[in-house]
Design a protein around this motif. Structure first.
Motif, short mmCIF file in Angstrom:
data_model
loop_
_atom_site.label_atom_id
_atom_site.label_comp_id
_atom_site.label_asym_id
_atom_site.label_seq_id
_atom_site.Cartn_x
_atom_site.Cartn_y
_atom_site.Cartn_z
N VAL A 34 -4.45 2.59 7.24
CA VAL A 34 -3.23 1.49 7.02
C VAL A 34 -2.93 0.80 5.91
CG1 VAL A 34 -2.41 -0.88 8.30
CG2 VAL A 34 -3.76 0.93 9.81
N LEU A 35 -4.08 0.71 5.12
CA LEU A 35 -3.66 -0.01 3.72
C LEU A 35 -3.13 1.01 3.02
CD1 LEU A 35 -4.30 -2.15 1.65
CD2 LEU A 35 -6.70 -0.90 1.34
N PHE A 36 -3.10 2.27 3.09
CA PHE A 36 -2.50 3.33 2.17
C PHE A 36 -1.28 3.50 2.29
CE2 PHE A 36 -1.44 7.74 1.60
CZ PHE A 36 -1.63 7.86 0.07
N CYS A 37 -0.94 3.31 3.76
CA CYS A 37 0.37 3.41 4.32
C CYS A 37 1.16 1.93 3.50
CB CYS A 37 0.76 3.58 5.61
SG CYS A 37 0.11 4.95 6.51
N SER A 38 0.60 1.08 3.55
CA SER A 38 1.20 -0.30 3.05
C SER A 38 1.55 -0.15 1.59
CB SER A 38 0.24 -1.58 3.24
OG SER A 38 0.82 -2.76 2.82
N ARG A 39 0.48 0.64 0.96
CA ARG A 39 0.64 0.68 -0.58
C ARG A 39 1.83 1.66 -0.83
NH1 ARG A 39 -1.19 -3.87 -3.38
NH2 ARG A 39 -3.11 -4.18 -2.37
N PHE B 20 -13.79 3.35 10.47
CA PHE B 20 -14.21 3.23 9.07
C PHE B 20 -12.60 3.53 8.30
CE2 PHE B 20 -15.19 3.58 4.67
CZ PHE B 20 -15.82 2.65 4.28
N PHE B 21 -12.16 4.62 8.75
CA PHE B 21 -10.98 5.12 8.08
C PHE B 21 -9.52 4.66 8.81
CE2 PHE B 21 -14.24 8.34 6.37
CZ PHE B 21 -13.72 8.52 5.23
N PHE C 167 -6.33 -8.44 2.17
CA PHE C 167 -6.88 -7.63 2.92
C PHE C 167 -8.40 -7.40 2.82
CE2 PHE C 167 -8.44 -3.19 3.48
CZ PHE C 167 -7.63 -2.82 4.73
N ALA C 168 -8.93 -7.81 1.45
CA ALA C 168 -10.45 -7.70 1.51
C ALA C 168 -11.06 -8.98 2.17
CB ALA C 168 -10.74 -7.74 -0.07
N ALA D 42 -1.01 -16.15 6.55
CA ALA D 42 0.15 -15.84 6.82
C ALA D 42 0.31 -14.27 6.49
CB ALA D 42 1.13 -16.54 5.86
N ALA D 43 -0.91 -13.43 7.15
CA ALA D 43 -0.49 -12.12 7.21
C ALA D 43 0.46 -11.44 7.90
CB ALA D 43 -2.00 -11.33 7.93
N PRO D 44 1.13 -10.31 7.55
CA PRO D 44 2.24 -9.73 8.33
C PRO D 44 1.97 -9.27 9.79
CG PRO D 44 1.58 -8.40 6.57
CD PRO D 44 0.87 -9.49 6.22
N ASP D 45 2.72 -9.02 10.51
CA ASP D 45 2.66 -8.67 11.80
C ASP D 45 2.05 -7.23 11.91
OD1 ASP D 45 4.03 -10.68 12.60
OD2 ASP D 45 5.96 -9.87 12.95
N TRP D 46 2.17 -6.31 11.01
CA TRP D 46 1.48 -4.93 11.02
C TRP D 46 -0.10 -5.12 10.80
CZ3 TRP D 46 -1.14 -3.55 6.76
CH2 TRP D 46 -0.95 -4.27 5.68
N MET D 47 -0.39 -6.19 10.18
CA MET D 47 -1.87 -6.48 9.79
C MET D 47 -2.46 -6.97 11.01
SD MET D 47 -4.05 -5.73 7.60
CE MET D 47 -5.83 -6.14 7.73
#
Length: 316
Positions: free
Chosen positions: A196-201, A190-191, A214-215, A269-274
């Motif tokens: 990963v989303l927090f690092c992207s922000r 879950f976390f 992302f959602a 067209a999501a980025p590679d890290w996603m």
């Protein structure tokens, strides 16, 4: 004699008792009378008891001596006769056999429900009919598919619980180590995407991914993972025998859910890290699912060895 006749009557000595002595005699008699009457009553009472037991007109009681000295006491037989009779199981056996016969079709009904609600929409429903871009409508469509699966999974678990329960109550509580590691796996799954989303922000991962995208990719994943955690806790609390099967059901569907997310990532067209994050989640849940299957195999071997040991003890 003649002299006596010649004396007047007044001159003859007559014994007299004084009044005070006469009163004392009355008092003494009145004090001693109750004691005398009581002694007479006691003696009469004793005499009546003696004669009541020795009446010649009553027949003597007949006593029977048991022929065998090893027979049980009459009082023990009376106590045993007063015990409530145990209900016979012959009347309930046909009902139990009929109930087991009715449960046999459920072995096919439960998996069929799971197949129709989980696998068929994911494999045969085209993505173009669901995906309408990174919008709220797409998110609601994907969430609706997962809700249909959740309904089918709940019905499957209820059917499995009804077929697994027996007439004899038994302990179905999972071990504490199982609870700990299962909770740890769920919380980690879950976390990690949230991290990963927090690092992207924060700008640590480039390029950034919009929140709606992302959602769409991982929103249904978070929702179904929360439902799985709640279901597992309920099975632990109720002592249901499906506590070992519930994680397998949800984790198998989670693999399909993440594979669908990989397909949607190409559309968004999501980025590679996603994309790498989703692939890492697939690998992680495959590992967790393998551990769950190993636990089922261990539990089957444990129960078989326990039943064989108990049967050998009964033979001795």
């Amino acid at each position: 004699m003649a002299s006596l006749l010649t004396h007047p009557p007044s001159s003859i000595p007559v014994p007299t008792v004084s009044r005070s002595r006469h009163n004392r005699l009355k008092v003494w008699k009145s004090r001693n009378l109750p004691g005398i009457s009581n002694s007479r009553r006691i003696s009469v009472h004793r005499r009546s008891i003696c004669y009541a037991n020795t009446s010649p007109f009553e027949p003597s009681p007949i006593t029977y001596a048991p022929e065998n000295e090893e027979t049980a006491n009459i009082f023990e037989s009376m106590n045993s006769s007063q015990e409530p009779a145990k209900p016979s199981t012959t009347k309930t056996e046909p009902f139990i056999a009929q109930l087991q016969y009715l449960r046999k079709p459920l072995w096919l009904v439960g998996p069929a429900i799971l197949l129709v609600t989980g696998v068929v929409p994911t494999l045969w429903l085209p993505i173009a009919s669901i995906f309408m871009g990174p919008t709220i409508a797409t998110l609601l469509s994907l969430t609706g598919l997962d809700c249909i699966f959740n309904l089918g999974a709940s019905l499957f678990l209820l059917i499995a619980d009804s077929t697994a329960r027996t007439a004899q109550p038994c302990c179905n509580k999972p071990p504490h180590a199982y609870k700990f590691w299962n909770t740890l796996a769920n919380v980690t799954g879950f976390f990690v995407p949230l991290l990963v989303l927090f690092c992207s922000r924060r700008g640590l991962l480039e390029p950034q991914l919009p929140f709606i995208s992302f959602a769409v990719l991982l929103g249904p994943y978070f929702l179904l993972l929360s439902v799985q955690m709640l279901t597992e806790m309920l099975t632990w609390h109720w002592g249901s025998p499906v506590w070992l099967v519930a994680p397998v059901v949800y984790e198998a569907y989670r693999l399909l859910q993440l594979m669908r997310g990989l397909g949607l990532g190409a559309e968004l067209a999501a980025p590679d890290w996603m994309v790498h994050t989703v692939r890492g989640l697939v690998c992680g849940w495959v590992l967790v699912l393998g551990v769950q299957l190993m636990r089922i195999a261990w539990y089957a071997g444990f129960t078989s060895s326990h039943s064989s040991s108990s049967s050998s003890v009964d033979d001795y």
